[in-house]
Design a protein around this motif. Structure first.
Motif, PDB file in Angstrom:
ATOM      1  N   VAL A   1       0.429 -17.084   0.637  1.00  9.81           N
ATOM      2  CA  VAL A   1       1.046 -15.581   0.563  1.00  9.81           C
ATOM      3  C   VAL A   1       0.708 -15.225  -1.004  1.00  9.81           C
ATOM      4  O   VAL A   1       0.627 -13.821  -1.251  1.00  9.81           O
ATOM      5  CB  VAL A   1       2.575 -15.959   0.889  1.00  9.81           C
ATOM      6  N   GLY A   2       1.161 -15.993  -1.971  1.00  5.27           N
ATOM      7  CA  GLY A   2       0.968 -15.398  -3.321  1.00  5.27           C
ATOM      8  C   GLY A   2      -0.565 -14.978  -3.662  1.00  5.27           C
ATOM      9  O   GLY A   2      -0.761 -13.977  -4.299  1.00  5.27           O
ATOM     10  N   TRP A   3      -1.509 -15.791  -3.200  1.00  5.09           N
ATOM     11  CA  TRP A   3      -2.985 -15.220  -3.526  1.00  5.09           C
ATOM     12  C   TRP A   3      -3.305 -13.837  -2.876  1.00  5.09           C
ATOM     13  O   TRP A   3      -3.613 -13.059  -3.260  1.00  5.09           O
ATOM     14  CB  TRP A   3      -3.773 -16.296  -2.947  1.00  5.09           C
ATOM     15  N   ALA A   4      -2.697 -13.968  -1.319  1.00 12.42           N
ATOM     16  CA  ALA A   4      -2.800 -12.574  -0.767  1.00 12.42           C
ATOM     17  C   ALA A   4      -2.179 -11.364  -1.481  1.00 12.42           C
ATOM     18  O   ALA A   4      -2.485 -10.266  -1.586  1.00 12.42           O
ATOM     19  CB  ALA A   4      -2.313 -12.685   0.715  1.00 12.42           C
ATOM     20  N   LEU A   5      -0.928 -11.747  -1.982  1.00 13.90           N
ATOM     21  CA  LEU A   5      -0.191 -10.661  -2.680  1.00 13.90           C
ATOM     22  C   LEU A   5      -0.807  -9.937  -4.058  1.00 13.90           C
ATOM     23  O   LEU A   5      -1.019  -9.030  -4.490  1.00 13.90           O
ATOM     24  CB  LEU A   5       1.284 -10.818  -2.830  1.00 13.90           C
ATOM     25  N   GLY A   6      -1.318 -11.116  -4.620  1.00 17.24           N
ATOM     26  CA  GLY A   6      -1.926 -10.847  -5.815  1.00 17.24           C
ATOM     27  C   GLY A   6      -3.372 -10.066  -5.787  1.00 17.24           C
ATOM     28  O   GLY A   6      -3.639  -9.035  -6.548  1.00 17.24           O
ATOM     29  N   MET A   7      -3.929 -10.517  -4.567  1.00 19.71           N
ATOM     30  CA  MET A   7      -5.211  -9.593  -4.212  1.00 19.71           C
ATOM     31  C   MET A   7      -5.057  -8.178  -3.966  1.00 19.71           C
ATOM     32  O   MET A   7      -5.723  -7.417  -4.430  1.00 19.71           O
ATOM     33  CB  MET A   7      -6.145 -10.317  -3.135  1.00 19.71           C
ATOM     34  N   ALA A   8      -4.179  -8.220  -3.175  1.00 21.45           N
ATOM     35  CA  ALA A   8      -3.426  -6.710  -2.648  1.00 21.45           C
ATOM     36  C   ALA A   8      -2.988  -5.814  -3.737  1.00 21.45           C
ATOM     37  O   ALA A   8      -3.168  -4.864  -3.911  1.00 21.45           O
ATOM     38  CB  ALA A   8      -2.607  -6.887  -1.446  1.00 21.45           C
ATOM     39  N   LEU A   9      -2.096  -6.517  -4.670  1.00 21.56           N
ATOM     40  CA  LEU A   9      -1.640  -5.687  -5.682  1.00 21.56           C
ATOM     41  C   LEU A   9      -2.457  -5.572  -6.983  1.00 21.56           C
ATOM     42  O   LEU A   9      -2.273  -4.357  -7.615  1.00 21.56           O
ATOM     43  CB  LEU A   9      -0.178  -6.349  -5.966  1.00 21.56           C
ATOM     44  N   PHE A  10      -3.059  -6.454  -7.328  1.00 22.32           N
ATOM     45  CA  PHE A  10      -3.914  -6.553  -8.887  1.00 22.32           C
ATOM     46  C   PHE A  10      -5.199  -6.255  -8.791  1.00 22.32           C
ATOM     47  O   PHE A  10      -5.840  -5.728  -9.475  1.00 22.32           O
ATOM     48  CB  PHE A  10      -3.277  -7.616  -9.465  1.00 22.32           C
ATOM     49  N   VAL A  11      -5.970  -6.946  -7.676  1.00 19.88           N
ATOM     50  CA  VAL A  11      -7.490  -6.968  -7.773  1.00 19.88           C
ATOM     51  C   VAL A  11      -8.061  -5.784  -7.016  1.00 19.88           C
ATOM     52  O   VAL A  11      -8.950  -5.074  -7.796  1.00 19.88           O
ATOM     53  CB  VAL A  11      -7.736  -8.297  -7.236  1.00 19.88           C
ATOM     54  N   TRP A  12      -7.694  -5.599  -5.897  1.00 21.09           N
ATOM     55  CA  TRP A  12      -8.220  -4.536  -5.021  1.00 21.09           C
ATOM     56  C   TRP A  12      -8.014  -3.184  -5.666  1.00 21.09           C
ATOM     57  O   TRP A  12      -9.123  -2.306  -5.999  1.00 21.09           O
ATOM     58  CB  TRP A  12      -7.934  -4.509  -3.629  1.00 21.09           C
ATOM     59  N   PRO A  13      -7.064  -2.868  -5.986  1.00 25.58           N
ATOM     60  CA  PRO A  13      -6.649  -1.549  -6.680  1.00 25.58           C
ATOM     61  C   PRO A  13      -7.603  -1.152  -7.856  1.00 25.58           C
ATOM     62  O   PRO A  13      -7.947  -0.394  -8.137  1.00 25.58           O
ATOM     63  CB  PRO A  13      -5.081  -1.163  -6.859  1.00 25.58           C
ATOM     64  N   TRP A  14      -7.419  -2.227  -8.638  1.00 23.95           N
ATOM     65  CA  TRP A  14      -8.338  -2.024 -10.248  1.00 23.95           C
ATOM     66  C   TRP A  14      -9.779  -2.232  -9.858  1.00 23.95           C
ATOM     67  O   TRP A  14     -10.361  -1.351 -10.421  1.00 23.95           O
ATOM     68  CB  TRP A  14      -7.944  -3.070 -11.037  1.00 23.95           C
ATOM     69  N   ALA A  15     -10.226  -2.679  -8.668  1.00 29.64           N
ATOM     70  CA  ALA A  15     -11.579  -2.724  -8.449  1.00 29.64           C
ATOM     71  C   ALA A  15     -12.050  -1.358  -7.988  1.00 29.64           C
ATOM     72  O   ALA A  15     -13.172  -0.831  -8.448  1.00 29.64           O
ATOM     73  CB  ALA A  15     -12.154  -3.917  -7.496  1.00 29.64           C
ATOM     74  N   TRP A  16     -11.168  -1.054  -6.992  1.00 24.55           N
ATOM     75  CA  TRP A  16     -11.317   0.348  -6.582  1.00 24.55           C
ATOM     76  C   TRP A  16     -11.325   1.589  -7.750  1.00 24.55           C
ATOM     77  O   TRP A  16     -12.247   2.253  -7.941  1.00 24.55           O
ATOM     78  CB  TRP A  16     -10.454   0.826  -5.562  1.00 24.55           C
ATOM     79  N   LEU A  17     -10.210   1.187  -8.707  1.00 21.91           N
ATOM     80  CA  LEU A  17     -10.367   2.200  -9.901  1.00 21.91           C
ATOM     81  C   LEU A  17     -11.440   2.328 -10.525  1.00 21.91           C
ATOM     82  O   LEU A  17     -11.894   3.166 -11.300  1.00 21.91           O
ATOM     83  CB  LEU A  17      -8.973   1.958 -10.584  1.00 21.91           C
ATOM     84  N   TRP A  18     -12.039   1.038 -10.902  1.00 24.76           N
ATOM     85  CA  TRP A  18     -13.272   0.800 -11.614  1.00 24.76           C
ATOM     86  C   TRP A  18     -14.544   1.282 -11.136  1.00 24.76           C
ATOM     87  O   TRP A  18     -15.262   2.083 -11.782  1.00 24.76           O
ATOM     88  CB  TRP A  18     -13.325  -0.552 -11.967  1.00 24.76           C
ATOM     89  N   ARG A  19     -14.616   1.349  -9.830  1.00 24.83           N
ATOM     90  CA  ARG A  19     -15.871   1.692  -9.106  1.00 24.83           C
ATOM     91  C   ARG A  19     -15.721   3.191  -8.922  1.00 24.83           C
ATOM     92  O   ARG A  19     -16.587   4.013  -9.207  1.00 24.83           O
ATOM     93  CB  ARG A  19     -16.069   1.066  -7.708  1.00 24.83           C
ATOM     94  N   SER A  20     -14.278   3.703  -8.677  1.00 26.00           N
ATOM     95  CA  SER A  20     -14.628   5.239  -8.217  1.00 26.00           C
ATOM     96  C   SER A  20     -14.244   5.935  -9.509  1.00 26.00           C
ATOM     97  O   SER A  20     -14.639   7.368  -9.336  1.00 26.00           O
ATOM     98  CB  SER A  20     -13.599   5.476  -7.102  1.00 26.00           C
ATOM     99  N   ALA A  21     -13.682   5.666 -10.379  1.00 26.04           N
ATOM    100  CA  ALA A  21     -13.270   6.459 -11.545  1.00 26.04           C
ATOM    101  C   ALA A  21     -13.595   6.045 -12.987  1.00 26.04           C
ATOM    102  O   ALA A  21     -14.353   6.842 -13.644  1.00 26.04           O
ATOM    103  CB  ALA A  21     -11.697   6.461 -11.499  1.00 26.04           C
TER     104      ALA A  21
END
Length: 381
Positions: free
Chosen positions: A187-207
């Protein structure tokens, strides 16, 4: 007697030797010779002062010191040493030797006796009392009561209880806590990926990446523009000024101003100055040669010619007179010896009488009359 000319320089001497020979001679005559003369005069004066003034004065002062000063100072030193010993050494030596040292030895012996017969037994008794009151009861309590009770509790109660509790905790952890920890980790790994990794990866690629590329291109264009602006303001004007103004002006100034001035300076200033220096150099050489010839003539006129005249007019005739007297005396002694021998022994002399005529190796005649041409037997008969 004319002065002989110096031999010509050898063919192996170069121009440098000829150029350096004259100044060396000038320096030797004008600098080295006066310094050496002054040095010899000072040395002679110093030797004279040492021989007739300083040496006798030093010897007199040494004798005065040996005869008067040394005995007086030695006597005063002995008296002062005796007074110092009497005032500062002997009282303290007597005090130490006859008072302090015996008292110190007696006190040391007294302290040793007190320590051996009083303090040592008293200390041993106090040590035994302290051990009996404060050490031995606690040691006995620990050995007889606490140690056995603790060993029994550890063996029969605490060790079995600890083993049972450990087994129960291991069983509970294996059955309950391990699956719970795995679930919490997922649960902690899933929450970490959903809250911290995927948003910042999208922000890095798109903006951030497009913005960074645009900023880099803008900075590159701005830098190129600034470089062109700096070149247009600070480089190209000075380059054009140097190429089309300074270089032609400098070439014209050198060609039409500096070169004529240099040629005029060389022709009307440096060349006469060089000729003047060369003339001064030759004049110095002539002066030095004239000074040398004057010194040579002075030497010949003051020393050589008087000595030669004295040798020819005085010493040579005197030597000839002495030689004639010596030869005449020697011939008379030889004839007298021959007459005495003839009168005593009657035998003919062993050596013939030498001829008084001119000999082959001599330059002057011994006597004016020639030797008689009579044989030896006719003269003896």
């Amino acid at each position: 007697m004319e002065m002989q000319k110096p031999p010509p320089a050898s063919a192996g001497d170069g121009c440098l030797v000829g150029v350096l020979r004259v100044p060396v001679k000038i320096v030797a005559v004008l600098v080295v010779l006066p310094v050496r003369v002054v040095w010899d005069l000072l040395a002679a004066v110093a030797r004279l002062l040492n021989r007739h003034v300083l040496g006798p004065a030093g010897r007199g002062l040494r004798r005065l010191h040996d005869a008067v000063v040394r005995p007086v100072l030695r006597g005063l030193g002995r008296v002062a040493a005796t007074l110092l010993m009497l005032v500062f050494v002997w009282p303290w030596t007597g005090l130490w030797r006859y008072v302090l040292s015996p008292v110190g030895r007696w006190l040391a012996r007294l302290g040793s006796a007190v320590a051996a017969y009083l303090l040592r037994p008293l200390g041993r008794g106090l040590a035994l009392v302290a051990r009996a009151l404060f050490v031995w009861p606690w040691v006995t309590l620990w050995r007889q009561v606490l140690a056995p009770v603790g060993a029994a509790l550890l063996t029969h109660l605490l060790r079995p209880l600890g083993d049972g509790v450990g087994r129960a905790l291991r069983a509970v952890g294996r059955r309950l806590l391990a699956p719970l920890a795995r679930g919490i980790t997922l649960v902690g790994w899933a929450l970490g990926m959903a809250l911290f990794v995927w948003p910042w990866a999208w922000l890095w690629r798109s903006a951030l990446v497009p913005v960074g590329r645009g900023s880099a291109r803008l900075a590159h264009a701005t830098g190129v523009a600034l470089v062109w602006l700096l070149r247009a303001l600070f480089v190209w004007p000075w380059a054009r000024l140097w190429r089309y103004v300074v270089v032609p002006a400098a070439g014209a100034a050198y060609r039409y101003l500096l070169a004529p001035l240099g040629r005029g300076a060389c022709a009307y200033l440096l060349a006469p100055l060089g000729r003047l220096l060369v003339g001064a150099w030759h004049l110095a050489g002539r002066i030095s040669r004239a000074l040398g010839r004057g010194l040579v003539r002075l030497w010949r006129g003051c020393v050589a010619r008087p000595c030669a005249w004295a040798y020819r007019q005085v010493a040579t005739p005197a030597g000839h007179v002495v030689r004639e007297i010596w030869r005449t005396a020697r011939a008379a002694v030889r004839e007298a010896r021959a007459e005495v021998r003839r009168a005593l022994f009657g035998a003919p002399p062993r050596e013939p009488v030498r001829s008084r005529a001119r000999t082959l190796g001599s330059t002057t005649a011994v006597g004016s009359a020639p030797a008689p041409e009579i044989s030896l037997h006719e003269r003896q008969g």
